[in-house]
Scaffold this active site. Sequence first.
Site, PDB file in Angstrom:
ATOM      1  N   TYR A 127      -5.764   5.066   5.120  1.00  0.00           N
ATOM      2  CA  TYR A 127      -5.555   4.315   3.900  1.00  0.00           C
ATOM      3  C   TYR A 127      -6.677   4.476   3.021  1.00  0.00           C
ATOM      4  O   TYR A 127      -6.373   4.594   1.732  1.00  0.00           O
ATOM      5  CB  TYR A 127      -5.573   2.700   4.535  1.00  0.00           C
ATOM      6  CG  TYR A 127      -5.727   1.759   3.356  1.00  0.00           C
ATOM      7  CD1 TYR A 127      -4.672   1.591   2.377  1.00  0.00           C
ATOM      8  CD2 TYR A 127      -7.004   1.165   3.107  1.00  0.00           C
ATOM      9  CE1 TYR A 127      -4.783   0.303   1.246  1.00  0.00           C
ATOM     10  CE2 TYR A 127      -7.118   0.255   1.982  1.00  0.00           C
ATOM     11  CZ  TYR A 127      -6.098  -0.136   1.224  1.00  0.00           C
ATOM     12  OH  TYR A 127      -6.331  -1.016   0.290  1.00  0.00           O
ATOM     13  N   THR A 131     -10.506  -0.279  -3.550  1.00  0.00           N
ATOM     14  CA  THR A 131     -10.741  -1.039  -2.740  1.00  0.00           C
ATOM     15  C   THR A 131     -12.280  -0.761  -2.032  1.00  0.00           C
ATOM     16  O   THR A 131     -12.677   0.392  -1.981  1.00  0.00           O
ATOM     17  CB  THR A 131      -9.698  -0.722  -1.453  1.00  0.00           C
ATOM     18  OG1 THR A 131     -10.319  -1.525  -0.378  1.00  0.00           O
ATOM     19  CG2 THR A 131      -9.556   0.749  -1.216  1.00  0.00           C
ATOM     20  N   LYS A 137      -6.667   6.132  -0.848  1.00  0.00           N
ATOM     21  CA  LYS A 137      -7.264   5.137  -2.072  1.00  0.00           C
ATOM     22  C   LYS A 137      -8.438   5.932  -2.521  1.00  0.00           C
ATOM     23  O   LYS A 137      -8.489   5.888  -3.668  1.00  0.00           O
ATOM     24  CB  LYS A 137      -7.575   3.851  -1.555  1.00  0.00           C
ATOM     25  CG  LYS A 137      -6.370   3.008  -1.145  1.00  0.00           C
ATOM     26  CD  LYS A 137      -6.130   2.525  -2.482  1.00  0.00           C
ATOM     27  CE  LYS A 137      -4.991   1.251  -2.158  1.00  0.00           C
ATOM     28  NZ  LYS A 137      -4.312   0.544  -3.498  1.00  0.00           N
ATOM     29  N   GLU A 151     -12.769  -0.518   0.864  1.00  0.00           N
ATOM     30  CA  GLU A 151     -12.438   0.290   2.128  1.00  0.00           C
ATOM     31  C   GLU A 151     -13.135   1.690   1.722  1.00  0.00           C
ATOM     32  O   GLU A 151     -13.353   2.625   2.755  1.00  0.00           O
ATOM     33  CB  GLU A 151     -11.016   0.441   2.590  1.00  0.00           C
ATOM     34  CG  GLU A 151     -10.634  -0.948   3.207  1.00  0.00           C
ATOM     35  CD  GLU A 151     -11.100  -0.951   4.728  1.00  0.00           C
ATOM     36  OE1 GLU A 151     -11.084   0.069   5.587  1.00  0.00           O
ATOM     37  OE2 GLU A 151     -11.940  -1.885   4.883  1.00  0.00           O
TER      38      GLU A 151
HETATM   39  P1  NAP Z   1       0.080  -6.566  -0.308  1.00  0.00           P
HETATM   40  O1  NAP Z   1       0.445  -8.222  -0.223  1.00  0.00           O
HETATM   41  O2  NAP Z   1       0.322  -5.861   1.036  1.00  0.00           O
HETATM   42  O3  NAP Z   1       1.265  -6.225  -1.375  1.00  0.00           O
HETATM   43  C1  NAP Z   1       1.572  -4.677  -1.593  1.00  0.00           C
HETATM   44  C2  NAP Z   1       2.734  -4.541  -2.614  1.00  0.00           C
HETATM   45  O4  NAP Z   1       2.962  -3.123  -2.662  1.00  0.00           O
HETATM   46  C3  NAP Z   1       3.936  -5.401  -2.056  1.00  0.00           C
HETATM   47  O5  NAP Z   1       4.403  -5.757  -2.954  1.00  0.00           O
HETATM   48  C4  NAP Z   1       4.867  -3.990  -1.398  1.00  0.00           C
HETATM   49  O6  NAP Z   1       6.156  -4.294  -1.431  1.00  0.00           O
HETATM   50  C5  NAP Z   1       4.533  -2.906  -2.443  1.00  0.00           C
HETATM   51  N1  NAP Z   1       4.725  -1.792  -2.014  1.00  0.00           N
HETATM   52  C6  NAP Z   1       4.082  -1.033  -0.720  1.00  0.00           C
HETATM   53  N2  NAP Z   1       4.740   0.062  -0.635  1.00  0.00           N
HETATM   54  C7  NAP Z   1       5.542   0.359  -1.677  1.00  0.00           C
HETATM   55  C8  NAP Z   1       5.943   1.305  -2.276  1.00  0.00           C
HETATM   56  N3  NAP Z   1       6.196   2.557  -1.761  1.00  0.00           N
HETATM   57  N4  NAP Z   1       6.686   1.407  -3.492  1.00  0.00           N
HETATM   58  C9  NAP Z   1       6.477   0.317  -4.201  1.00  0.00           C
HETATM   59  N5  NAP Z   1       5.878  -0.825  -3.699  1.00  0.00           N
HETATM   60  C10 NAP Z   1       5.322  -0.898  -2.532  1.00  0.00           C
HETATM   61  O7  NAP Z   1      -1.485  -6.183  -0.790  1.00  0.00           O
HETATM   62  P2  NAP Z   1      -2.301  -7.115  -1.874  1.00  0.00           P
HETATM   63  O8  NAP Z   1      -3.097  -7.648  -0.814  1.00  0.00           O
HETATM   64  O9  NAP Z   1      -1.661  -7.887  -2.740  1.00  0.00           O
HETATM   65  O10 NAP Z   1      -3.095  -5.800  -2.315  1.00  0.00           O
HETATM   66  C11 NAP Z   1      -2.530  -5.283  -3.717  1.00  0.00           C
HETATM   67  C12 NAP Z   1      -3.343  -3.883  -3.921  1.00  0.00           C
HETATM   68  O11 NAP Z   1      -4.548  -4.260  -3.953  1.00  0.00           O
HETATM   69  C13 NAP Z   1      -3.059  -2.929  -2.918  1.00  0.00           C
HETATM   70  O12 NAP Z   1      -3.003  -1.743  -3.472  1.00  0.00           O
HETATM   71  C14 NAP Z   1      -4.014  -3.029  -1.908  1.00  0.00           C
HETATM   72  O13 NAP Z   1      -4.231  -1.852  -1.379  1.00  0.00           O
HETATM   73  C15 NAP Z   1      -5.269  -3.196  -3.058  1.00  0.00           C
HETATM   74  N6  NAP Z   1      -6.435  -4.160  -2.406  1.00  0.00           N
HETATM   75  C16 NAP Z   1      -6.201  -5.437  -1.714  1.00  0.00           C
HETATM   76  C17 NAP Z   1      -7.401  -5.905  -1.164  1.00  0.00           C
HETATM   77  C18 NAP Z   1      -7.160  -7.091  -0.655  1.00  0.00           C
HETATM   78  O14 NAP Z   1      -8.163  -7.624   0.226  1.00  0.00           O
HETATM   79  N7  NAP Z   1      -5.898  -8.104  -0.566  1.00  0.00           N
HETATM   80  C19 NAP Z   1      -8.588  -5.397  -1.646  1.00  0.00           C
HETATM   81  C20 NAP Z   1      -8.636  -4.187  -2.205  1.00  0.00           C
HETATM   82  C21 NAP Z   1      -7.611  -3.485  -2.632  1.00  0.00           C
HETATM   83  P3  NAP Z   1       6.788  -5.199  -0.268  1.00  0.00           P
HETATM   84  O15 NAP Z   1       6.551  -6.777  -0.570  1.00  0.00           O
HETATM   85  O16 NAP Z   1       8.116  -4.724  -0.372  1.00  0.00           O
HETATM   86  O17 NAP Z   1       6.344  -4.881   1.108  1.00  0.00           O
HETATM   87  O1  F7E Z   2      -9.189  -6.675   8.869  1.00  0.00           O
HETATM   88  C1  F7E Z   2     -10.962  -7.238  12.026  1.00  0.00           C
HETATM   89  C2  F7E Z   2     -10.397  -5.683  11.594  1.00  0.00           C
HETATM   90  O2  F7E Z   2      -6.669  -6.322   8.382  1.00  0.00           O
HETATM   91  C3  F7E Z   2     -10.478  -7.091   8.564  1.00  0.00           C
HETATM   92  C4  F7E Z   2      -6.666  -4.935   3.266  1.00  0.00           C
HETATM   93  O3  F7E Z   2      -6.242  -5.889   2.212  1.00  0.00           O
HETATM   94  O4  F7E Z   2      -9.197  -5.366   2.899  1.00  0.00           O
HETATM   95  C5  F7E Z   2      -8.048  -5.223   3.933  1.00  0.00           C
HETATM   96  O5  F7E Z   2      -8.602  -4.427   4.832  1.00  0.00           O
HETATM   97  C6  F7E Z   2     -11.440  -7.080   9.969  1.00  0.00           C
HETATM   98  C7  F7E Z   2     -11.476  -5.640  10.476  1.00  0.00           C
HETATM   99  O6  F7E Z   2      -8.613  -6.351   6.586  1.00  0.00           O
HETATM  100  C8  F7E Z   2      -8.417  -8.411  14.024  1.00  0.00           C
HETATM  101  O7  F7E Z   2     -10.803  -4.728  12.696  1.00  0.00           O
HETATM  102  C9  F7E Z   2     -10.395  -8.317  14.142  1.00  0.00           C
HETATM  103  O8  F7E Z   2     -12.615  -5.154  10.494  1.00  0.00           O
HETATM  104  O9  F7E Z   2      -7.735  -8.349   7.607  1.00  0.00           O
HETATM  105  P1  F7E Z   2      -8.080  -6.929   7.790  1.00  0.00           P
HETATM  106  P2  F7E Z   2      -9.302  -4.896   6.005  1.00  0.00           P
HETATM  107  O10 F7E Z   2      -9.000  -3.851   7.378  1.00  0.00           O
HETATM  108  O11 F7E Z   2     -10.591  -5.091   5.886  1.00  0.00           O
HETATM  109  C10 F7E Z   2      -9.276  -4.269   2.053  1.00  0.00           C
HETATM  110  C11 F7E Z   2     -10.373  -4.525   1.147  1.00  0.00           C
HETATM  111  C12 F7E Z   2      -8.344  -3.487   1.550  1.00  0.00           C
HETATM  112  O12 F7E Z   2      -8.258  -2.907   0.775  1.00  0.00           O
HETATM  113  C13 F7E Z   2      -6.972  -3.377   2.587  1.00  0.00           C
HETATM  114  O13 F7E Z   2      -5.804  -3.263   1.657  1.00  0.00           O
HETATM  115  O14 F7E Z   2     -10.953  -7.608  10.799  1.00  0.00           O
HETATM  116  N1  F7E Z   2      -9.935  -7.877  13.086  1.00  0.00           N
HETATM  117  N2  F7E Z   2      -9.238  -8.835  14.981  1.00  0.00           N
HETATM  118  C14 F7E Z   2      -8.564  -8.049  12.693  1.00  0.00           C
HETATM  119  N3  F7E Z   2      -7.887  -7.453  11.802  1.00  0.00           N
HETATM  120  C15 F7E Z   2      -6.519  -7.662  11.863  1.00  0.00           C
HETATM  121  N4  F7E Z   2      -5.569  -7.455  11.112  1.00  0.00           N
HETATM  122  N5  F7E Z   2      -6.172  -8.420  12.848  1.00  0.00           N
HETATM  123  C16 F7E Z   2      -6.816  -8.684  14.119  1.00  0.00           C
HETATM  124  O15 F7E Z   2      -6.560  -9.183  15.106  1.00  0.00           O
END
Ligand code: NAP
Ligand code: F7E
Length: 383
Positions: free
Chosen positions: A157, A133, A161, A135
Site C-alpha cells: 500500500y 499518507t 502511494k 504510511e
Molecule cells: P476508504 O473508506 O477505504 O474509502 C476508499 C474509497 O475508494 C471507497 O469509496 C472505495 O469504494 C473507493 N475505491 C477503492 N478502490 C477503487 C477503485 N479501484 N476505483 C474507484 N474507487 C475505488 O478510505 P478513506 O479512509 O476514506 O481514505 C480516503 C483516501 O485517503 C484513501 O486514498 C486512503 O488511502 C487515504 N488515506 C486515508 C487515511 C485514513 O486514516 N483514513 C490516511 C491517509 C490517507 P468502495 O466503497 O466501493 O469500496
Molecule cells: O492499523 C494495528 C496495526 O488498520 C493501525 C489506513 O487508513 O491509516 C490506515 O492504515 C495499527 C497498525 O490503520 C489490529 O498493526 C493491531 O499498527 O487501523 P489500521 P493503518 O495500517 O495505520 C493510514 C494513514 C492509511 O493511509 C491507511 O489507508 O493498528 N492493529 N491490531 C490492528 N489493525 C487492524 N486493522 N486490526 C487489528 O486487529
Amino acid sequence: MSKVALITGITGQDGAYLAEYLIKKGYVVHGLKRRSSMFNTDRIDHLYQDPHVENRNLILHYGDLTDSLNLTRIIGETQPDEIYNLAAMSHVKVSFDTPEYTANADGLGVLRILEAVRLLNLIPKTRIYQASTSELYGLVQEVPQKETTPFYPRSPYAVAKLYGYWITVNYREAYKMHASNGILFNHESPLRGETFVTRKVTRAVSRIALGMQKKVYMGNLSSKRDWGHAKDYVRAMYAILQQDEPSDYVIATGITTTIRDFLKMAFAEIGVEIVFKGEHVNEVAVLNYIDERMFIERVGEAYLDNFKKRIGDEVVGVDPQYFRPTEVDLLIGDATKARTCLGWEPKYDLAALVEDMMLNDIKLMKKESYLRKGGYEILNYFE
Ligand code: NAP
Ligand code: F7E
C-alpha cells in the site's frame, strides 16, 4: 456559477464527509463510484438526489481508478474545478494479499487522473488533491514526521502511494499543474471502515457491553498512531486546494497513542476499566472494574446485571493473524506548515473522537441486536 468538484472514493469515509462539506459550500459535487452488487452508498445516502431532480448538487458516475478511458471521459464531461483523488485500496494489511491490484489502483490510478487532466487541456482550470499518507514514513527516519522527513514505505500500500505522491509532484513541476499532496495521518470517525483498528475496537467494545460478543482478538497492541477526526481532515483537503500555489502538507494532531491505550479509552467510555496482563501473543486484557452509574448512562440499566457477572473475564486477546509482515511501529506528525499556511487546526482531540465513535457504535449495535432478537426490553433503549 457553482464550483464543480469531482471526488473519487466518494462512498468511502473521507469521500462522504468531503462531499457533505463541499455541498454546504455551494459546490456541485460529482462522485466516482465503482459498481458493486449492492448500492454501497450508505455513507452518502443523506446527500443522494434522484436523477430526475433539477439542478442536482450530487451526481454519481460509475467508474474505476483502474480504467483510464472511463476516468478521461468523466473528467472531460464534468470539467471539474477541483479533483479530490480519495479512491484507493486503503487497507495496509490487505495490500499484502493484493499487491498488484493495490499498485494499479493506488499508484497508476493517480497517473491516470493527472494524465487525463493534461490530455484534456484542463491544466489551467483543474486543481488536484492527491490523498497521500503517513504510511509513506513507514520505518520512521525522524520523530515527529514532517514534509521534509525522508520516506521509508513498509507495505505494498505504502509503496503504491509513494508512486502516487511523486507522480503528483512530478506533474506539478513538469506541467505547472496545481496538484498537491495531503500527507494525512490516521483519521477516524463513526464512518470508519469496520476493519480498521479504531472502528474494530469501538464496535467490539459496544458489542461486549451489550452481551453480543465475549472477546475481541487484536494484532500488534504496541504500535502507535497519531489519530485525528476525519471531519477535521476533510477541511484541510479543501484548504489545500484553495491556496494560490500548490504544495504538500502534513495533516496530523501531534499526539501519538498505542492500540492498547485506545482500547482502554474505548472501555472507559462505558465506565469500564480493563487491565492488560502477559506479553506478546499471550497478552490479554481482563475486565477489572465497572463504574455502574456511567455504564447505565452510556449503555443502559438492562445490560448491567449480565455485564457485572463478567468481571475478571478476558475481553481482549491477541491473534497473530492480524500481525503484518512489516509493521509501522510509530507515527506522530508535525503539522506546523498546515497550521501556519492553511490556518488549519483540528477541533477534535482523541478523547472527543473516541466518545463520538463509541456513542455511535453503541446505538448502532443496539439496533442490530434488536433486529436479531426482536426483544422488547431492548426497544426501550432506542432514542
Ligand atoms: P476508504 O473508506 O477505504 O474509502 C476508499 C474509497 O475508494 C471507497 O469509496 C472505495 O469504494 C473507493 N475505491 C477503492 N478502490 C477503487 C477503485 N479501484 N476505483 C474507484 N474507487 C475505488 O478510505 P478513506 O479512509 O476514506 O481514505 C480516503 C483516501 O485517503 C484513501 O486514498 C486512503 O488511502 C487515504 N488515506 C486515508 C487515511 C485514513 O486514516 N483514513 C490516511 C491517509 C490517507 P468502495 O466503497 O466501493 O469500496
Ligand atoms: O492499523 C494495528 C496495526 O488498520 C493501525 C489506513 O487508513 O491509516 C490506515 O492504515 C495499527 C497498525 O490503520 C489490529 O498493526 C493491531 O499498527 O487501523 P489500521 P493503518 O495500517 O495505520 C493510514 C494513514 C492509511 O493511509 C491507511 O489507508 O493498528 N492493529 N491490531 C490492528 N489493525 C487492524 N486493522 N486490526 C487489528 O486487529
